[in-house]
Each structure stands twice: as structure tokens, then as C-alpha cells.
Design an enzyme around this catalytic site. Structure first.
Site, PDB file in Angstrom:
ATOM      1  N   TRP A 102       0.822  -1.215   0.000  1.00 11.70           N
ATOM      2  CA  TRP A 102       0.000   0.000   0.000  1.00 11.70           C
ATOM      3  C   TRP A 102       0.851   1.257   0.000  1.00 11.70           C
ATOM      4  O   TRP A 102       0.429   2.309  -0.504  1.00 11.70           O
ATOM      5  CB  TRP A 102      -1.022  -0.017   1.134  1.00 11.70           C
ATOM      6  CG  TRP A 102      -2.059  -1.065   0.878  1.00 11.70           C
ATOM      7  CD1 TRP A 102      -2.250  -2.229   1.566  1.00 11.70           C
ATOM      8  CD2 TRP A 102      -3.008  -1.092  -0.207  1.00 11.70           C
ATOM      9  NE1 TRP A 102      -3.257  -2.963   0.984  1.00 11.70           N
ATOM     10  CE2 TRP A 102      -3.738  -2.295  -0.094  1.00 11.70           C
ATOM     11  CE3 TRP A 102      -3.308  -0.215  -1.257  1.00 11.70           C
ATOM     12  CZ2 TRP A 102      -4.757  -2.636  -0.996  1.00 11.70           C
ATOM     13  CZ3 TRP A 102      -4.326  -0.560  -2.147  1.00 11.70           C
ATOM     14  CH2 TRP A 102      -5.031  -1.750  -2.010  1.00 11.70           C
ATOM     15  N   ASP A 172      -1.631   6.391   6.334  1.00  8.63           N
ATOM     16  CA  ASP A 172      -2.703   5.526   5.853  1.00  8.63           C
ATOM     17  C   ASP A 172      -3.023   4.532   6.969  1.00  8.63           C
ATOM     18  O   ASP A 172      -2.248   3.619   7.245  1.00  8.63           O
ATOM     19  CB  ASP A 172      -2.229   4.799   4.583  1.00  8.63           C
ATOM     20  CG  ASP A 172      -3.283   3.877   4.000  1.00  8.63           C
ATOM     21  OD1 ASP A 172      -4.340   3.693   4.626  1.00  8.63           O
ATOM     22  OD2 ASP A 172      -3.034   3.340   2.894  1.00  8.63           O
ATOM     23  N   LYS A 196     -12.265  -1.975   6.374  1.00 12.41           N
ATOM     24  CA  LYS A 196     -11.528  -2.922   7.200  1.00 12.41           C
ATOM     25  C   LYS A 196     -12.023  -2.848   8.645  1.00 12.41           C
ATOM     26  O   LYS A 196     -12.556  -3.801   9.163  1.00 12.41           O
ATOM     27  CB  LYS A 196     -10.022  -2.645   7.136  1.00 12.41           C
ATOM     28  CG  LYS A 196      -9.320  -3.220   5.900  1.00 12.41           C
ATOM     29  CD  LYS A 196      -9.523  -2.419   4.642  1.00 12.41           C
ATOM     30  CE  LYS A 196      -8.875  -3.021   3.424  1.00 12.41           C
ATOM     31  NZ  LYS A 196      -8.044  -2.102   2.672  1.00 12.41           N
TER      32      LYS A 196
END
Ligand SMILES: *Cc1c(COP(=O)(O)O)cnc(C)c1O
Length: 361
Positions: A102, A172, A196
Site C-alpha cells: 500500500w 494511511d 476494514k
């Protein structure tokens, strides 16, 4: 009906009580004669739902008043691109610490707009570690420093907030937000896709220190400008009302369960159960992340060969343990242990792992 334990990395398991409440309110919300999904985002009903979600998230995470909170359509990847447009001048340097997949997408999204300095990277060792802070090569003139708090695919998590001096730290937190206490004031900006730890896919949360919104950034359309979203209370688009409402129910559930301190306790217990089964397996199960950087949220691990891996996936599913197949980028198995996965789920998985090893080891 039996709900299985769901280890999906995202979209991920939601609390059963939240799903039941949403089900009960699906046809008619709060005596209003219509579902919340069918109502105007400008009406008093939805405005109240939105404001409550904002207040509950602020209470849950402990967000100071000098931070704005946005609930936006578009995923975490969209926010990754908007960071450069809103907070860095054209061609300005931004510092990225690369600890997994990511982080790579975060760099890719800003590369058209800014000069990316990869201040530190664990790519050479397969993303199994967090580079020590004293080895980071930070720029003097960076617009911000970006980290991925938890790498969902590689299973690597920052266990401390790094000190980056006066340059704002952007993070993030898609796969670890609200999983333990967090000192928001250490960050300039925090963003997370909801799917999530916070709710359903389709809405992202952005927490941004208000003074940073005064930066001119880059030429951009109004819809890509965080200031405009703040000025319009996240309703510049027709907002994803259903997702926002459902996330709001999850916030209320987390607060009622005891807040982030309680989830930190549960998440530590869950991850200890699964890592314990790996570490006690004598090498039958392997997790390659250095212990100090192991994620509490996503645990990738490997079996001795592909045949056993495939058997593990199918037998675990038959045993009521869903979505344990690893991400295709790394293979193997991945267990995601987000807030809504109960401790009993991790107990069941650890028990299954021991049993599977006995039968196949
Ligand atoms: C899932 C995830 C993303 C991507 O989110 P989208 O909403 O699909 O764009 C980004 N970062 C992290 C850490 C993630 O886990």
C-alpha cells in the site's frame, strides 16, 4: 442461520448486532416512513445521522477540535492522490517510507504531481520489517512525510508513531484505525477506507489538521479540494449515505463495547493466539515478519507447500473459518483480525491450525 468466523481482509466482517439493527431499520428508519437510504442527505434525518457519526468517531478516536473530519465517497487510494494535490506544490518533494504494497500505491498515486523521495524502504528484504527511524533519509523541504501505519498485505505494522520533527506526518490507517489508542495530535493527516475496521466499503474517513488546509497545493478541480469538502460538511457529492449510516452504527457499537482501549486488549489477545500457533508449530507455519513489526490486524503465514496450503484453505472454510486464502501478491494464508472479529474467532483458528498440523505435519 450460522454466521462463520470471517477473516476477510476487506470488505471485512461487521458486528452481528450492527447488521441486525441495519436489517431491522432497512424498510423504515426511526418511524420516518422510509429507509434512511431513501432519504435526502439534506433532510433533518440524515443530517442528524451524519452529525452523530462525526461526534461518535471524534469521541471514539479522541480527535481534537483543531482537526476536521471528512466522510468521503472514494476509497483510500483516492485520498492517496489527493494528498499531493492538496498539500504539496507542483514538483515539491514529499517523503515516503515504504513498508509494503500500500505504500507503493501511495507513491504511484502522487508521482504525477510531486517529487517523491523514498526516505526509507524495506522492499529489499521482502517487506518484512520497518526501517529504523535513524536510517530514514528525510528531506529538509518535504511537504509531508507519509507512512502506512499497517500494511494489510505484508502484515507489517508501525508499533510507535515516528518522530519526524516539524514536517507533518500523514498516515494511511485503512486497516488499523480505531484498533488501539492513537495520539491524533502527532499526525497532520490520517486517512482510512472504512471497509476494514470501520464499516462497509464505499466511504473513507479523512482526519486533517485544519491549519494544513490553508496550503495552496496544486491547481485542481473543486471536487478534489479538501477545503471545499470541509466547507460543505462532506456533502459536495451526494454522500454515500448508507455507508455513512452503517459506519455510524459501528462507531456506536465500538463505544458501547468499551472503546479503543477494549479493542486494543482484544486485538492483542487475538493476534497472540494466532502468532502463538505459528511460533509453536516448529516451522510448519511460517510468518516472515520480524517480531517487533508484526501486524496485529493482518497475519500472513505460509505452510510447507502449495498442496497443504490449498488443503488448509478448503478445510478451514468447511470448518466455518472464511476467507483465509492469502493475497495473490504474497500467497500462503492471511488471517485478518479486525475489531469486529471476536476473540472466539481467533481461538477457533488457532485450534484449527494445531489440529491441521497434527493431521498433516
Ligand atoms: C485496502 C487498503 C487500501 C485501498 O483502499 P481502497 O478503498 O480500495 O482504495 C489502501 N491502504 C491500505 C492500508 C489498505 O488496507
Amino acid at each position: 442461520m450460522t454466521r462463520a468466523f470471517n477473516f476477510s481482509a476487506g470488505p471485512a466482517t461487521l458486528p452481528e448486532s450492527v447488521l441486525r439493527q441495519a436489517q431491522a431499520e432497512m424498510l423504515e428508519w426511526n418511524g420516518a416512513g422510509a429507509s434512511i437510504v431513501e432519504m435526502s442527505h439534506r433532510g433533518p434525518e440524515f443530517i442528524a445521522v451524519a452529525a452523530e457519526a462525526d461526534a461518535d468517531l471524534r469521541r471514539l478516536i479522541g480527535i481534537p477540535d483543531d482537526y476536521a473530519v471528512l466522510f468521503l465517497a472514494g476509497g483510500a487510494t483516492t485520498q492517496q492522490a489527493l494528498l499531493a494535490l492538496n498539500f504539496a506544490s507542483p514538483g515539491q518533494t514529499v517523503d515516503y517510507v515504504l513498508t509494503g504494497h500500500w505504500g507503493k500505491t501511495a507513491i504511484k498515486q502522487v508521482s504525477p504531481y510531486v517529487r517523491v523521495n523514498v526516505a526509507a524502504s524495506s522492499e529489499a528484504n521482502g517487506f518484512h520489517d520497518i526501517p529504523p527511524r535513524d536510517q530514514w533519509q528525510l528531506s529538509h523541504d518535504a511537504a509531508y512525510v507519509h507512512i502506512t501505519a499497517n500494511e494489510t498485505i505484508h502484515g507489517v505494522e508501525f508499533r510507535d508513531t515516528p518522530d519526524v520533527g516539524n514536517v507533518p506526518l500523514f498516515a494511511d490507517f485503512s486497516s488499523s484505525i480505531a484498533s488501539e489508542p492513537l495520539d491524533v495530535s502527532r499526525y497532520g493527516l490520517i486517512y482510512a477506507g472504512a471497509q476494514k475496521n470501520l464499516g462497509p466499503v464505499g466511504v473513507s474517513v479523512v482526519i486533517v489538521r485544519r491549519d494544513l488546509l490553508e496550503r495552496s497545493g496544486q491547481p485542481r478541480a473543486d471536487i478534489f479540494d479538501y477545503r471545499s469538502h470541509v466547507a460543505r460538511d462532506s456533502m459536495l457529492n451526494t454522500p454515500p449515505t448508507w455507508n455513512w449510516y452503517l459506519a455510524g452504527l459501528v462507531f456506536k457499537w465500538m463505544l458501547a463495547e468499551g472503546g479503543v482501549e477494549e479493542f486494543a486488549r482484544r486485538n492483542a489477545a487475538k493476534s497472540a493466539l494466532v502468532y502463538g500457533a505459528i511460533d509453536a508449530s516448529g516451522g510448519f507455519y511460517r510468518n516472515e515478519v520480524v517480531p517487533a513489526a508484526r501486524s496485529r490486524m493482518n497475519i500472513p503465514f505460509f505452510l510447507p507447500d502449495e498442496t497443504l496450503t490449498a488443503r488448509f484453505v478448503s478445510e478451514s472454510k468447511a470448518a466455518g473459518l472464511l476467507a483465509l486464502k492469502g493475497h495473490k501478491a504474497v500467497g500462503g494464508i492471511r488471517a485478518s483480525l479486525y475489531n469486529a472479529l471476536p476473540v472466539e474467532g481467533a481461538q477457533a483458528l488457532a485450534g484449527f491450525m494445531r489440529d491441521f498440523q497434527q493431521r498433516n505435519g
